[in-house]
Scaffold this motif. Sequence first.
Motif, PDB file in Angstrom:
ATOM      1  N   VAL A  92       0.665  -1.369   0.085  1.00  0.00           N
ATOM      2  CA  VAL A  92      -0.220  -0.056  -0.120  1.00  0.00           C
ATOM      3  C   VAL A  92       0.937   1.089  -0.164  1.00  0.00           C
TER       4      VAL A  92
ATOM      5  N   ASP B 119      -0.543   4.652   5.410  1.00  0.00           N
ATOM      6  CA  ASP B 119      -0.626   5.589   4.079  1.00  0.00           C
ATOM      7  C   ASP B 119       0.373   6.847   4.006  1.00  0.00           C
TER       8      ASP B 119
ATOM      9  N   LEU C 168      -6.013   6.838   2.873  1.00  0.00           N
ATOM     10  CA  LEU C 168      -6.642   5.318   2.806  1.00  0.00           C
ATOM     11  C   LEU C 168      -8.016   5.714   3.944  1.00  0.00           C
TER      12      LEU C 168
ATOM     13  N   ASP D 196     -10.082   0.324   3.758  1.00  0.00           N
ATOM     14  CA  ASP D 196      -8.901  -0.216   3.056  1.00  0.00           C
ATOM     15  C   ASP D 196      -7.987  -0.773   3.849  1.00  0.00           C
TER      16      ASP D 196
END
Length: 316
Positions: A23, A231, A245, A249
Amino acid sequence: MKLVLAPMEGLTDPIMRDVLTHVGSFDWCVTEFIRVTDSVLPDHIYHSYCPELLNDGKTAAGTPVHVQFLGNNPTMLAANAVRAVELGAPAIDMNFGCPAKTVNRHRGGSVLLDEPETVYQLVKAVRDAVPAEIPVSAKMRLGYMDRNFTLENAHAIEDAGAAWVTVHARTKADGYTPPAFWDQLQPIRHALSINVIANGEIWNNQDARQCLLESGCEDLMIGRAAVTTPDVTQCIRQNKDEAILQWSDLITLQIRFLNGSYKKEMNMVGRYKQWLGMMSKHYPEAKLLWDEVKRLKQVDEIIAKLNHFQNIMPTV
């Protein structure tokens, strides 16, 4: 700007590296340190610390994984570095930053910052041993109990042939207590020709901008913030202070983590709860989820709870 995922013992293991590079936006990440004493380690140890060696030295997301060593025996460090490269390591990093008492008591990690000549010999032994195209780097702190040898250590690392140095902007004595002294990286950056990567207390985009300003560095290594707020690298790259995010997520990421392989299920559950506890400092939803899973002991039970929360949990 290069953003690097920090090596953190017991935290950024292969499963966490897989999740965060899936991510996050990292240029590379570094393994937890591999302790070297008086022998060349068997291959299964390398594959345990760095299973990415079986994937061209990269995570599933394609992020390179550098192998980090800790020790004080130049011959054995060099021999182990050679073996790691033979197995597929794209780069070698040397640990001169670990503040753990047990590590320092055995002349490893940050205690060696009182011995700049030793730092030089260790880095040089590894640099001389591995192929020229394989980068060798080092991570250090500002010092052990004080900053008396900060520049001497930085010069030792550069003179030994390192491609760059990452500096955690605190001494061992400072531990992890705020603040990190980003301004103390400025003299290091000016003194060296190689790149200096800043590390320490970078929790969000504002911290990243302030660290770049005070340190004069261009690149950052992100540690605990990457685990607490997955993130964070996206926020830094996009210069955004708000989260990118959604909680849904993050639940997907947590399920990915729990589906990763691990030695024992209890270890996996414990590691997950550690992560959820860290995220609870930033996400109100994580606090609510913690109350639901804290007594669960089976991975399948936790995944079922996460799936349930993903469907019904309101945004807090």
